[in-house]
Write a protein that holds these residues in place. Structure first.
Motif, PDB file in Angstrom:
ATOM      1  N   TYR A  16       1.018  -0.894  -0.549  1.00 17.66           N
ATOM      2  CA  TYR A  16       0.195   0.081  -0.012  1.00 17.66           C
ATOM      3  C   TYR A  16       0.452   1.070  -0.115  1.00 17.66           C
ATOM      4  O   TYR A  16       2.351   1.190   0.437  1.00 17.66           O
ATOM      5  CB  TYR A  16      -0.541  -0.095   1.203  1.00 17.66           C
ATOM      6  N   PHE A  17       0.641   2.390  -0.717  1.00 16.95           N
ATOM      7  CA  PHE A  17       1.266   3.421  -0.866  1.00 16.95           C
ATOM      8  C   PHE A  17       0.403   4.999  -0.590  1.00 16.95           C
ATOM      9  O   PHE A  17      -1.132   5.017  -0.738  1.00 16.95           O
ATOM     10  CB  PHE A  17       2.052   3.833  -1.574  1.00 16.95           C
ATOM     11  N   CYS A  18       0.614   5.809  -0.111  1.00 19.16           N
ATOM     12  CA  CYS A  18       0.119   6.902   0.021  1.00 19.16           C
ATOM     13  C   CYS A  18       1.270   8.124  -0.725  1.00 19.16           C
ATOM     14  O   CYS A  18       2.658   8.341   0.394  1.00 19.16           O
ATOM     15  CB  CYS A  18      -0.104   7.187   1.636  1.00 19.16           C
ATOM     16  N   GLU A  19       0.661   8.589  -1.764  1.00 24.07           N
ATOM     17  CA  GLU A  19       2.260   9.612  -1.915  1.00 24.07           C
ATOM     18  C   GLU A  19       0.906  10.895  -2.979  1.00 24.07           C
ATOM     19  O   GLU A  19      -0.097  10.447  -3.524  1.00 24.07           O
ATOM     20  CB  GLU A  19       2.415   8.867  -3.348  1.00 24.07           C
ATOM     21  N   PRO A  20       1.872  11.931  -3.419  1.00 24.64           N
ATOM     22  CA  PRO A  20       0.929  12.526  -3.956  1.00 24.64           C
ATOM     23  C   PRO A  20       1.339  12.486  -5.015  1.00 24.64           C
ATOM     24  O   PRO A  20       2.897  11.729  -5.417  1.00 24.64           O
ATOM     25  CB  PRO A  20       2.047  14.318  -3.435  1.00 24.64           C
ATOM     26  N   HIS A  21       0.258  13.007  -6.407  1.00 27.39           N
ATOM     27  CA  HIS A  21      -0.309  12.353  -7.515  1.00 27.39           C
ATOM     28  C   HIS A  21      -0.137  13.306  -8.431  1.00 27.39           C
ATOM     29  O   HIS A  21      -0.264  14.749  -7.711  1.00 27.39           O
ATOM     30  CB  HIS A  21      -1.046  11.112  -7.812  1.00 27.39           C
ATOM     31  N   SER A  22       1.302  13.199  -9.357  1.00 29.35           N
ATOM     32  CA  SER A  22       0.963  14.516 -10.161  1.00 29.35           C
ATOM     33  C   SER A  22      -0.747  15.096 -11.007  1.00 29.35           C
ATOM     34  O   SER A  22      -1.417  13.723 -11.152  1.00 29.35           O
ATOM     35  CB  SER A  22       1.348  14.167 -11.257  1.00 29.35           C
ATOM     36  N   GLY A  23      -0.913  15.774 -12.075  1.00 29.98           N
ATOM     37  CA  GLY A  23      -1.997  16.003 -12.377  1.00 29.98           C
ATOM     38  C   GLY A  23      -3.281  16.350 -11.323  1.00 29.98           C
ATOM     39  O   GLY A  23      -4.359  16.947 -11.820  1.00 29.98           O
ATOM     40  N   SER A  24      -2.678  17.058 -10.524  1.00 32.56           N
ATOM     41  CA  SER A  24      -3.523  18.045  -9.322  1.00 32.56           C
ATOM     42  C   SER A  24      -3.468  19.211  -9.328  1.00 32.56           C
ATOM     43  O   SER A  24      -2.546  19.213  -9.271  1.00 32.56           O
ATOM     44  CB  SER A  24      -4.300  17.277  -8.143  1.00 32.56           C
ATOM     45  N   LEU A  25      -3.631  19.646  -8.610  1.00 34.57           N
ATOM     46  CA  LEU A  25      -4.383  21.268  -8.033  1.00 34.57           C
ATOM     47  C   LEU A  25      -3.053  21.631  -7.816  1.00 34.57           C
ATOM     48  O   LEU A  25      -1.873  22.227  -7.559  1.00 34.57           O
ATOM     49  CB  LEU A  25      -5.683  21.740  -8.081  1.00 34.57           C
TER      50      LEU A  25
ATOM     51  N   GLY B 292      -8.422   5.950  -3.201  1.00 34.54           N
ATOM     52  CA  GLY B 292      -8.856   6.783  -3.745  1.00 34.54           C
ATOM     53  C   GLY B 292      -7.652   7.527  -3.423  1.00 34.54           C
ATOM     54  O   GLY B 292      -6.841   7.755  -3.576  1.00 34.54           O
ATOM     55  N   TYR B 293      -8.121   9.221  -3.469  1.00 35.74           N
ATOM     56  CA  TYR B 293      -7.773  10.530  -3.497  1.00 35.74           C
ATOM     57  C   TYR B 293      -8.104  11.292  -2.227  1.00 35.74           C
ATOM     58  O   TYR B 293      -9.517  11.349  -2.274  1.00 35.74           O
ATOM     59  CB  TYR B 293      -8.148  10.651  -4.819  1.00 35.74           C
ATOM     60  N   TYR B 294      -7.046  11.553  -1.694  1.00 32.01           N
ATOM     61  CA  TYR B 294      -7.707  11.979  -0.535  1.00 32.01           C
ATOM     62  C   TYR B 294      -6.591  13.272   0.172  1.00 32.01           C
ATOM     63  O   TYR B 294      -5.880  13.849  -0.608  1.00 32.01           O
ATOM     64  CB  TYR B 294      -7.178  11.132   0.380  1.00 32.01           C
ATOM     65  N   GLY B 295      -6.553  14.454   0.792  1.00 33.69           N
ATOM     66  CA  GLY B 295      -6.184  15.434   1.430  1.00 33.69           C
ATOM     67  C   GLY B 295      -6.248  16.746   1.101  1.00 33.69           C
ATOM     68  O   GLY B 295      -6.188  16.935  -0.186  1.00 33.69           O
ATOM     69  N   ASN B 296      -6.851  17.170   2.229  1.00 33.37           N
ATOM     70  CA  ASN B 296      -7.166  18.607   1.205  1.00 33.37           C
ATOM     71  C   ASN B 296      -6.319  19.653   2.378  1.00 33.37           C
ATOM     72  O   ASN B 296      -5.041  19.770   2.641  1.00 33.37           O
ATOM     73  CB  ASN B 296      -8.479  19.176   1.108  1.00 33.37           C
ATOM     74  N   LEU B 297      -7.289  20.732   3.226  1.00 35.85           N
ATOM     75  CA  LEU B 297      -6.928  21.461   3.973  1.00 35.85           C
ATOM     76  C   LEU B 297      -6.286  21.322   5.510  1.00 35.85           C
ATOM     77  O   LEU B 297      -4.596  21.860   5.787  1.00 35.85           O
ATOM     78  CB  LEU B 297      -8.021  22.450   4.862  1.00 35.85           C
ATOM     79  N   ALA B 298      -6.451  20.326   5.967  1.00 36.79           N
ATOM     80  CA  ALA B 298      -6.252  19.646   6.757  1.00 36.79           C
ATOM     81  C   ALA B 298      -4.145  18.442   6.412  1.00 36.79           C
ATOM     82  O   ALA B 298      -3.688  18.998   7.067  1.00 36.79           O
ATOM     83  CB  ALA B 298      -6.631  18.916   8.102  1.00 36.79           C
ATOM     84  N   TYR B 299      -4.173  17.966   5.739  1.00 33.12           N
ATOM     85  CA  TYR B 299      -3.420  17.759   4.892  1.00 33.12           C
ATOM     86  C   TYR B 299      -2.291  18.448   4.887  1.00 33.12           C
ATOM     87  O   TYR B 299      -1.388  18.361   5.211  1.00 33.12           O
ATOM     88  CB  TYR B 299      -3.764  16.590   4.015  1.00 33.12           C
ATOM     89  N   LEU B 300      -2.530  19.558   4.214  1.00 31.97           N
ATOM     90  CA  LEU B 300      -1.928  20.507   3.913  1.00 31.97           C
ATOM     91  C   LEU B 300      -1.462  21.294   5.165  1.00 31.97           C
ATOM     92  O   LEU B 300       0.324  21.274   5.770  1.00 31.97           O
ATOM     93  CB  LEU B 300      -1.905  21.546   2.932  1.00 31.97           C
ATOM     94  N   ILE B 301      -1.691  21.882   6.530  1.00 39.33           N
ATOM     95  CA  ILE B 301      -1.769  22.940   7.230  1.00 39.33           C
ATOM     96  C   ILE B 301      -1.048  21.894   7.858  1.00 39.33           C
ATOM     97  O   ILE B 301       0.066  22.206   8.971  1.00 39.33           O
ATOM     98  CB  ILE B 301      -2.676  23.537   7.667  1.00 39.33           C
TER      99      ILE B 301
ATOM    100  N   VAL C 281      -2.935  10.177  -3.481  1.00 35.87           N
ATOM    101  CA  VAL C 281      -3.564   9.318  -3.678  1.00 35.87           C
ATOM    102  C   VAL C 281      -2.850   8.069  -3.254  1.00 35.87           C
ATOM    103  O   VAL C 281      -1.738   7.398  -2.452  1.00 35.87           O
ATOM    104  CB  VAL C 281      -2.947   8.819  -5.773  1.00 35.87           C
ATOM    105  N   LEU C 282      -4.151   7.533  -2.230  1.00 30.25           N
ATOM    106  CA  LEU C 282      -3.951   6.157  -2.104  1.00 30.25           C
ATOM    107  C   LEU C 282      -4.217   4.699  -2.770  1.00 30.25           C
ATOM    108  O   LEU C 282      -4.931   4.533  -3.278  1.00 30.25           O
ATOM    109  CB  LEU C 282      -4.905   5.667  -0.561  1.00 30.25           C
ATOM    110  N   ALA C 283      -3.416   4.087  -2.482  1.00 30.28           N
ATOM    111  CA  ALA C 283      -3.013   2.856  -3.523  1.00 30.28           C
ATOM    112  C   ALA C 283      -2.747   1.394  -3.296  1.00 30.28           C
ATOM    113  O   ALA C 283      -1.914   1.534  -2.204  1.00 30.28           O
ATOM    114  CB  ALA C 283      -2.469   3.092  -4.908  1.00 30.28           C
ATOM    115  N   LYS C 284      -3.384   0.182  -3.894  1.00 35.43           N
ATOM    116  CA  LYS C 284      -2.563  -1.165  -2.860  1.00 35.43           C
ATOM    117  C   LYS C 284      -1.966  -1.825  -4.004  1.00 35.43           C
ATOM    118  O   LYS C 284      -2.572  -1.491  -5.943  1.00 35.43           O
ATOM    119  CB  LYS C 284      -3.805  -1.284  -2.479  1.00 35.43           C
ATOM    120  N   ALA C 285      -1.444  -2.301  -4.695  1.00 36.01           N
ATOM    121  CA  ALA C 285      -0.239  -3.371  -5.441  1.00 36.01           C
ATOM    122  C   ALA C 285      -0.701  -4.515  -5.059  1.00 36.01           C
ATOM    123  O   ALA C 285       0.254  -4.972  -4.015  1.00 36.01           O
ATOM    124  CB  ALA C 285       0.675  -2.596  -5.720  1.00 36.01           C
ATOM    125  N   GLU C 286      -1.269  -5.416  -5.908  1.00 37.70           N
ATOM    126  CA  GLU C 286      -1.108  -7.096  -5.624  1.00 37.70           C
ATOM    127  C   GLU C 286      -0.404  -8.130  -6.106  1.00 37.70           C
ATOM    128  O   GLU C 286      -0.349  -7.308  -7.631  1.00 37.70           O
ATOM    129  CB  GLU C 286      -2.297  -7.328  -4.899  1.00 37.70           C
TER     130      GLU C 286
END
Length: 132
Positions: free
Chosen positions: A26-35, A76-85, A125-130
């Motif tokens: 599982y990985f949780c990473e900043p993803h390209s193509g977002s604001l 899923g795609y997550y993270g907004n104000l609290a994630y940043l601040i 992005v939070l993803a799972k790779a099996e």
């Protein structure tokens, strides 16, 4: 993974080698193509805290280049104000005592916006790779 550019696939190859049959990562990473990624790229140019190889991952490219080794499930795609601040307060050099005071409000705002979260507005992005 975003610290491993341009060797992300080397890392995934090693994960594949180490995983048991049908094992998962599982990985949780900043993803390209977002604001937030647009702002991140601008920020990284001026902030000496970040290394040149540190950039958001292209999840679609990773899935495409590793489809023979992993079955990817984007959770899923997550993270907004609290994630940043709050969770990335080091980036913004936010003082711990101030962060502690504003955290409850920031997390409440994040929770309110989360049901409407889209790929474009999300920070990670939070993803799972099996293992295939």
């Amino acid at each position: 993974l975003h610290h491993l550019h341009p060797r992300i696939n080397d890392a995934l190859n090693e994960f594949h080698r180490l995983l048991k049959e049908h094992g998962s990562i599982y990985f949780c990473e900043p993803h390209s193509g977002s604001l937030p990624d647009i702002f991140r790229r601008i920020w990284y140019r001026f902030d000496p805290l970040f290394l040149p190889n540190e950039s958001a991952i292209d999840i679609n490219k990773i899935i495409s280049e590793n489809k023979d080794y992993f079955k990817f499930k984007v959770l899923g795609y997550y993270g907004n104000l609290a994630y940043l601040i709050i969770l990335n307060s080091m980036v913004f050099r936010i003082n711990s005592s101030f962060k502690n005071k504003i955290a409850p409000v920031m997390f409440a705002i994040e929770k309110a916006f989360s049901p409407f979260q889209s790929r474009f507005f999300s920070c990670f992005v939070l993803a799972k790779a099996e293992k295939a």
